[in-house]
Design an enzyme around this catalytic site. Structure first.
Site, PDB file in Angstrom:
ATOM      1  N   CYS A 178       0.816  -1.224   0.000  1.00 26.51           N
ATOM      2  CA  CYS A 178       0.000   0.000   0.000  1.00 26.51           C
ATOM      3  C   CYS A 178       0.847   1.269   0.000  1.00 26.51           C
ATOM      4  O   CYS A 178       0.351   2.338  -0.353  1.00 26.51           O
ATOM      5  CB  CYS A 178      -0.952   0.012   1.187  1.00 26.51           C
TER       6      CYS A 178
ATOM      7  N   HIS B  59      -3.275   7.583   2.127  1.00 23.80           N
ATOM      8  CA  HIS B  59      -3.680   6.263   1.641  1.00 23.80           C
ATOM      9  C   HIS B  59      -5.085   5.989   2.175  1.00 23.80           C
ATOM     10  O   HIS B  59      -5.373   6.240   3.343  1.00 23.80           O
ATOM     11  CB  HIS B  59      -2.694   5.212   2.148  1.00 23.80           C
TER      12      HIS B  59
ATOM     13  N   ASN C 214     -10.055   0.272  -0.277  1.00 29.84           N
ATOM     14  CA  ASN C 214      -8.595   0.318  -0.251  1.00 29.84           C
ATOM     15  C   ASN C 214      -8.073  -0.276  -1.556  1.00 29.84           C
ATOM     16  O   ASN C 214      -8.191  -1.474  -1.777  1.00 29.84           O
ATOM     17  CB  ASN C 214      -8.099  -0.472   0.965  1.00 29.84           C
TER      18      ASN C 214
HETATM   19  N1  ACO Z   1     -18.315  -7.571   9.337  1.00 28.42           N
HETATM   20  C1  ACO Z   1     -18.714  -7.805  10.609  1.00 28.42           C
HETATM   21  N2  ACO Z   1     -17.831  -8.072  11.594  1.00 28.42           N
HETATM   22  C2  ACO Z   1     -16.524  -8.112  11.273  1.00 28.42           C
HETATM   23  C3  ACO Z   1     -16.065  -7.873   9.977  1.00 28.42           C
HETATM   24  C4  ACO Z   1     -17.023  -7.602   8.978  1.00 28.42           C
HETATM   25  N3  ACO Z   1     -16.684  -7.368   7.694  1.00 28.42           N
HETATM   26  N4  ACO Z   1     -14.710  -7.964   9.960  1.00 28.42           N
HETATM   27  C5  ACO Z   1     -14.330  -8.247  11.218  1.00 28.42           C
HETATM   28  N5  ACO Z   1     -15.424  -8.338  12.017  1.00 28.42           N
HETATM   29  C6  ACO Z   1     -15.478  -8.654  13.440  1.00 28.42           C
HETATM   30  C7  ACO Z   1     -14.301  -9.446  13.920  1.00 28.42           C
HETATM   31  O1  ACO Z   1     -14.454 -10.819  13.623  1.00 28.42           O
HETATM   32  C8  ACO Z   1     -14.334  -9.167  15.389  1.00 28.42           C
HETATM   33  O2  ACO Z   1     -15.323 -10.002  15.982  1.00 28.42           O
HETATM   34  P1  ACO Z   1     -15.038 -10.724  17.398  1.00 28.42           P
HETATM   35  O3  ACO Z   1     -14.878  -9.600  18.362  1.00 28.42           O
HETATM   36  O4  ACO Z   1     -16.262 -11.530  17.570  1.00 28.42           O
HETATM   37  O5  ACO Z   1     -13.783 -11.505  17.191  1.00 28.42           O
HETATM   38  C9  ACO Z   1     -14.827  -7.725  15.483  1.00 28.42           C
HETATM   39  O6  ACO Z   1     -15.435  -7.454  14.202  1.00 28.42           O
HETATM   40  C10 ACO Z   1     -13.722  -6.722  15.727  1.00 28.42           C
HETATM   41  O7  ACO Z   1     -12.621  -7.012  14.866  1.00 28.42           O
HETATM   42  P2  ACO Z   1     -11.384  -6.070  14.756  1.00 28.42           P
HETATM   43  O8  ACO Z   1     -10.449  -6.610  13.727  1.00 28.42           O
HETATM   44  O9  ACO Z   1     -10.822  -5.790  16.114  1.00 28.42           O
HETATM   45  O10 ACO Z   1     -12.109  -4.748  14.198  1.00 28.42           O
HETATM   46  P3  ACO Z   1     -11.506  -3.341  13.923  1.00 28.42           P
HETATM   47  O11 ACO Z   1     -12.304  -2.301  14.550  1.00 28.42           O
HETATM   48  O12 ACO Z   1     -10.009  -3.314  14.134  1.00 28.42           O
HETATM   49  O13 ACO Z   1     -11.764  -3.185  12.341  1.00 28.42           O
HETATM   50  C11 ACO Z   1     -10.486  -3.369  10.313  1.00 28.42           C
HETATM   51  C12 ACO Z   1     -11.202  -4.104  11.436  1.00 28.42           C
HETATM   52  C13 ACO Z   1     -11.508  -2.546   9.574  1.00 28.42           C
HETATM   53  C14 ACO Z   1      -9.831  -4.367   9.395  1.00 28.42           C
HETATM   54  C15 ACO Z   1      -9.426  -2.429  10.911  1.00 28.42           C
HETATM   55  O14 ACO Z   1      -8.654  -3.115  11.837  1.00 28.42           O
HETATM   56  C16 ACO Z   1      -8.499  -1.820   9.891  1.00 28.42           C
HETATM   57  O15 ACO Z   1      -8.879  -1.025   9.073  1.00 28.42           O
HETATM   58  N6  ACO Z   1      -7.184  -2.167   9.971  1.00 28.42           N
HETATM   59  C17 ACO Z   1      -6.164  -1.558   9.142  1.00 28.42           C
HETATM   60  C18 ACO Z   1      -6.222  -1.986   7.736  1.00 28.42           C
HETATM   61  C19 ACO Z   1      -5.153  -1.239   7.000  1.00 28.42           C
HETATM   62  O16 ACO Z   1      -4.987  -0.050   7.146  1.00 28.42           O
HETATM   63  N7  ACO Z   1      -4.323  -1.922   6.267  1.00 28.42           N
HETATM   64  C20 ACO Z   1      -3.153  -1.231   5.737  1.00 28.42           C
HETATM   65  C21 ACO Z   1      -3.036  -1.173   4.380  1.00 28.42           C
HETATM   66  S1  ACO Z   1      -3.516  -2.625   3.531  1.00 28.42           S
HETATM   67  C22 ACO Z   1      -2.159  -3.178   2.597  1.00 28.42           C
HETATM   68  O17 ACO Z   1      -1.011  -2.816   2.766  1.00 28.42           O
HETATM   69  C23 ACO Z   1      -2.433  -4.263   1.601  1.00 28.42           C
END
Ligand code: ACO
Length: 324
Positions: free
Chosen positions: A113, A251, A281
């Site tokens: 990314c 980004h 993304n």
């Molecule tokens: N729908 C419903 N629930 C979901 C979903 C979904 N699509 N995805 C995850 N959950 C659930 C999880 O299973 C978890 O449930 P649990 O508590 O029962 O285990 C709960 O939601 C919380 O999960 P988290 O991963 O802690 O949620 P978070 O608030 O962190 O959001 C997300 C997840 C959106 C992925 C976030 O962490 C994020 O954006 N991370 C960074 C991503 C990023 O910036 N990547 C960098 C670039 S990508 C690259 O380089 C290719």
């Protein structure tokens, strides 16, 4: 002082638009969850048979048109991508051929990314060193090809697209941060975090393309801390105070990460370019897409100060400061 200025921008998004609701009958997820946790509302997916180079060529043509240049005016093409058409040759050489460009040189750069920021820094260094006068810097991705459609934690986040920027050498009159063009860049990586975000296949491991795997909450924490840090370092190198920034073009991974970074930089959200709701993304394509969309809307005025920043797999992260 020789600088790399932005001469034109362009982008291409595949025709197929997929709303969040599309995932609801396939996975245990909802439009509300995706919007609230990420800011994403929809994304574009490439058509069957449509390759990363096809997207890159269309974005490159748009940027050349905007710059009023022909392919023969370009000395180098850099494509930032993690989703190449083939293992080799590079997507960049395919774009080169697609543009009908038979001189100069072309290569891919892979920093996930953060790829576009790394490519921008590469092109800037080449232009300032006199290796090239004009460089086409492209971010092009088809992340839909590496999604595990059973993993709700990743497959709702990504989209396909391409953005391109034509950089051109120019003599800065002032030789100071008042000059147009790229004023400073800051690049970082730390491979000890490679397991937080990776693709579980590859030529030398499984012999397959693999699927994206991510520990989203850990990546989130690193992003919030590292993006503001790198932006501040690039601003320091350019001798510019954060309050002088006109536009943050981040980004586009997650609205909450973007808001946290803007807050750490003491920038109001009106100064932040947002495309995450409509694009999701798009990895290395997200910043050039956002630049091109905002440019097409006439949002950047000559002399505006822009900061671009990104983080991705590696981890790899970085930023650039440029005057429009
Ligand atoms: N729908 C419903 N629930 C979901 C979903 C979904 N699509 N995805 C995850 N959950 C659930 C999880 O299973 C978890 O449930 P649990 O508590 O029962 O285990 C709960 O939601 C919380 O999960 P988290 O991963 O802690 O949620 P978070 O608030 O962190 O959001 C997300 C997840 C959106 C992925 C976030 O962490 C994020 O954006 N991370 C960074 C991503 C990023 O910036 N990547 C960098 C670039 S990508 C690259 O380089 C290719």
């Amino acid at each position: 002082m020789r600088r790399a200025i932005v001469r034109g921008t362009g982008h291409y998004l595949p025709e197929r638009v997929v709303e969040n609701s599309w995932f609801e009958d396939k996975l245990d997820t909802s439009d509300e969850w995706i919007r609230a946790r990420t800011g994403i509302e929809r994304r574009h997916f490439a058509a069957e048979g449509q390759r990363t180079s096809d997207l890159g060529i269309l974005a490159a043509r748009a940027a050349l048109d905007k710059a009023g240049l022909a392919a023969r005016d370009i000395d180098a093409v850099i494509v930032a991508t993690s989703t190449p058409d083939l293992t080799f040759p590079s997507v960049a050489t395919m774009v080169q051929a697609g543009l009908g460009m038979t001189r100069g040189f072309a290569y891919d750069l892979q920093a996930v990314c953060a790829g576009f920021v790394f490519a921008l820094a590469n092109a800037d260094a080449m232009i300032r060193a006199g290796l090239a006068e004009r460089v086409l810097v492209i971010g092009a991705e088809t992340f839909s090809r590496i999604m595990d459609w059973t993993d709700r934690g990743t497959c709702v986040l990504f989209g396909d697209g391409a953005g391109a920027v034509v950089l051109e050498a120019a003599e800065g009159a002032a030789g100071t941060s008042q000059d147009r063009g790229i004023l400073a860049t800051d690049l970082n990586s730390d491979g000890q975090y490679r397991d937080l975000l990776y693709v579980d296949g590859g030529v030398a491991s499984t012999g397959t393309a693999g699927y994206l795997r991510m520990q989203g909450n850990l990546v989130f924490r690193h992003a919030v801390e590292k993006l503001a840090d790198t932006a501040h370092r690039a601003l320091d190198k350019a001798g510019i105070a954060p309050e002088q920034v006109d536009w943050l073009v981040p980004h586009q991974a997650n609205l909450r990460i973007i808001e946290a970074t803007a807050k750490r930089m003491h920038l109001p959200m009106q100064k932040v370019v947002l495309t995450v709701a409509d694009h999701g993304n798009t990895s290395a394509a997200s910043i050039p897409l956002a630049l091109s969309v905002a440019d097409a809307q006439g949002r950047f005025k000559p002399g505006d100060l822009l900061v671009v920043e990104a983080i991705g797999g590696g981890l790899a992260w970085g930023s650039a400061v440029l005057r429009w």
